[in-house]
Each structure stands twice: as C-alpha cells, then as structure tokens.
Scaffold this motif. Structure first.
Motif, PDB file in Angstrom:
ATOM      1  N   GLU A 151       0.849  -1.191  -0.125  1.00 63.95           N
ATOM      2  CA  GLU A 151       0.101   0.092  -0.102  1.00 63.95           C
ATOM      3  C   GLU A 151       0.864   1.299   0.111  1.00 63.95           C
ATOM      4  O   GLU A 151       0.474   2.349  -0.690  1.00 63.95           O
ATOM      5  CB  GLU A 151      -0.659  -0.022   1.196  1.00 63.95           C
ATOM      6  N   HIS A 152       1.828   1.388   0.936  1.00 62.74           N
ATOM      7  CA  HIS A 152       2.982   2.261   0.839  1.00 62.74           C
ATOM      8  C   HIS A 152       3.609   2.655  -0.596  1.00 62.74           C
ATOM      9  O   HIS A 152       3.640   3.750  -0.964  1.00 62.74           O
ATOM     10  CB  HIS A 152       3.978   2.308   1.914  1.00 62.74           C
ATOM     11  N   LEU A 153       3.824   1.524  -1.076  1.00 68.02           N
ATOM     12  CA  LEU A 153       4.515   1.748  -2.406  1.00 68.02           C
ATOM     13  C   LEU A 153       3.425   2.348  -3.734  1.00 68.02           C
ATOM     14  O   LEU A 153       3.786   3.154  -4.288  1.00 68.02           O
ATOM     15  CB  LEU A 153       4.913   0.167  -3.012  1.00 68.02           C
ATOM     16  N   ALA A 154       2.330   1.583  -3.565  1.00 65.42           N
ATOM     17  CA  ALA A 154       1.206   2.113  -4.502  1.00 65.42           C
ATOM     18  C   ALA A 154       1.030   3.669  -4.344  1.00 65.42           C
ATOM     19  O   ALA A 154       0.833   4.324  -5.090  1.00 65.42           O
ATOM     20  CB  ALA A 154      -0.101   1.306  -4.115  1.00 65.42           C
ATOM     21  N   ALA A 155       0.870   4.211  -2.857  1.00 67.91           N
ATOM     22  CA  ALA A 155       0.639   5.536  -2.625  1.00 67.91           C
ATOM     23  C   ALA A 155       1.984   6.389  -3.247  1.00 67.91           C
ATOM     24  O   ALA A 155       1.607   7.488  -3.559  1.00 67.91           O
ATOM     25  CB  ALA A 155       0.441   5.696  -1.061  1.00 67.91           C
ATOM     26  N   SER A 156       3.123   6.058  -3.062  1.00 70.38           N
ATOM     27  CA  SER A 156       4.228   6.770  -3.496  1.00 70.38           C
ATOM     28  C   SER A 156       3.943   6.791  -5.100  1.00 70.38           C
ATOM     29  O   SER A 156       4.495   7.933  -5.559  1.00 70.38           O
ATOM     30  CB  SER A 156       5.402   6.088  -2.885  1.00 70.38           C
ATOM     31  N   TRP A 157       3.742   5.915  -5.567  1.00 65.18           N
ATOM     32  CA  TRP A 157       3.440   6.072  -7.281  1.00 65.18           C
ATOM     33  C   TRP A 157       2.377   6.807  -7.528  1.00 65.18           C
ATOM     34  O   TRP A 157       2.350   7.611  -8.484  1.00 65.18           O
ATOM     35  CB  TRP A 157       3.198   4.556  -7.884  1.00 65.18           C
ATOM     36  N   GLU A 158       1.330   6.722  -6.855  1.00 64.71           N
ATOM     37  CA  GLU A 158       0.137   7.739  -7.019  1.00 64.71           C
ATOM     38  C   GLU A 158       0.524   9.240  -6.620  1.00 64.71           C
ATOM     39  O   GLU A 158       0.360  10.119  -7.602  1.00 64.71           O
ATOM     40  CB  GLU A 158      -1.098   7.540  -6.047  1.00 64.71           C
ATOM     41  N   ASP A 159       1.376   9.500  -5.716  1.00 64.55           N
ATOM     42  CA  ASP A 159       2.011  10.741  -5.554  1.00 64.55           C
ATOM     43  C   ASP A 159       2.737  11.216  -6.564  1.00 64.55           C
ATOM     44  O   ASP A 159       2.730  12.668  -7.018  1.00 64.55           O
ATOM     45  CB  ASP A 159       2.668  10.786  -4.412  1.00 64.55           C
ATOM     46  N   ARG A 160       3.488  10.469  -7.094  1.00 69.52           N
ATOM     47  CA  ARG A 160       4.485  10.771  -8.240  1.00 69.52           C
ATOM     48  C   ARG A 160       3.386  11.126  -9.708  1.00 69.52           C
ATOM     49  O   ARG A 160       3.885  12.264 -10.173  1.00 69.52           O
ATOM     50  CB  ARG A 160       5.466   9.560  -8.613  1.00 69.52           C
ATOM     51  N   PHE A 161       2.434  10.730  -9.820  1.00 67.49           N
ATOM     52  CA  PHE A 161       1.810  10.695 -10.933  1.00 67.49           C
ATOM     53  C   PHE A 161       1.007  12.103 -10.704  1.00 67.49           C
ATOM     54  O   PHE A 161       0.534  12.620 -11.630  1.00 67.49           O
ATOM     55  CB  PHE A 161       0.687   9.596 -11.379  1.00 67.49           C
ATOM     56  N   ARG A 162       0.655  12.507  -9.492  1.00 64.32           N
ATOM     57  CA  ARG A 162      -0.253  13.479  -9.171  1.00 64.32           C
ATOM     58  C   ARG A 162       0.609  14.743  -9.516  1.00 64.32           C
ATOM     59  O   ARG A 162       0.288  15.754  -9.661  1.00 64.32           O
ATOM     60  CB  ARG A 162      -0.630  13.424  -7.773  1.00 64.32           C
ATOM     61  N   ARG A 163       1.922  14.716  -9.046  1.00 59.00           N
ATOM     62  CA  ARG A 163       2.892  15.959  -9.173  1.00 59.00           C
ATOM     63  C   ARG A 163       3.209  16.215 -10.547  1.00 59.00           C
ATOM     64  O   ARG A 163       3.544  17.358 -11.098  1.00 59.00           O
ATOM     65  CB  ARG A 163       4.147  15.675  -8.611  1.00 59.00           C
ATOM     66  N   ARG A 164       2.943  15.435 -11.813  1.00 57.87           N
ATOM     67  CA  ARG A 164       3.186  15.655 -13.018  1.00 57.87           C
ATOM     68  C   ARG A 164       2.133  16.561 -13.733  1.00 57.87           C
ATOM     69  O   ARG A 164       0.990  16.838 -13.459  1.00 57.87           O
ATOM     70  CB  ARG A 164       3.061  14.336 -13.883  1.00 57.87           C
TER      71      ARG A 164
END
Length: 86
Positions: free
Chosen positions: A73-86
């Motif tokens: 879940e932590h890994l998935a959330a970190s990827w979501e954050d990366r995509f939101r910042r774009r």
C-alpha cells in the motif's frame, strides 16, 4: 465527518476501527516505525480510541501478512503521488 476528542485526536469507536486506522496510517508512513503511529489506546476523556506514536508497538504491525500489505500500500501510494505531481 471525523469526530474529534477535546484533545484534538481523531476518535475511533471500537478497537477494530482503531486497528484498521493504525494499519492505514502505517501504509502512509511505511514500515519505518520511528515515525507515525505505532499503537492505539482507549481515551479516558471521551471513551473512544486514539492512535499514538508512543509506547509499545501493536502486535498487529508485526504480523507478516500485515507488514506485506503495508509495504504494498505504501508503494502504491508513493506511485500515486508521483503521478499527481506531473
């Protein structure tokens, strides 16, 4: 709407709800137990349960299945954050 205690902490009506909230919070912070909540307790003021970053680590966080779920879940959330910042 989340209920809050006079202390300002979020209220969880049952131990089960507090346990789930603890696991969800750990997913945000990852498996590093030096940050974020590590347990929950019954509040003497409001009678509900609150998360705490002090004291003993709750045994549920030592369960291998829970640890694995938190990591994923932590890994998935970190990827979501990366995509939101774009």
């Amino acid at each position: 709407m989340m209920m809050r205690c006079a202390s300002g902490k979020v209220c969880h009506d049952t131990e089960h709800q507090a346990e789930l909230a603890l696991i969800q919070a750990r997913a945000r912070f990852g498996i590093d137990l030096t940050k974020g909540p590590v347990n929950f307790y019954a509040c003497n003021s409001c009678g509900t349960y609150h998360l705490t970053s002090k004291g003993e680590i709750n045994s549920i966080l030592e369960d291998p299945l829970v640890k694995d779920a938190i990591k994923k879940e932590h890994l998935a959330a970190s990827w979501e954050d990366r995509f939101r910042r774009r």
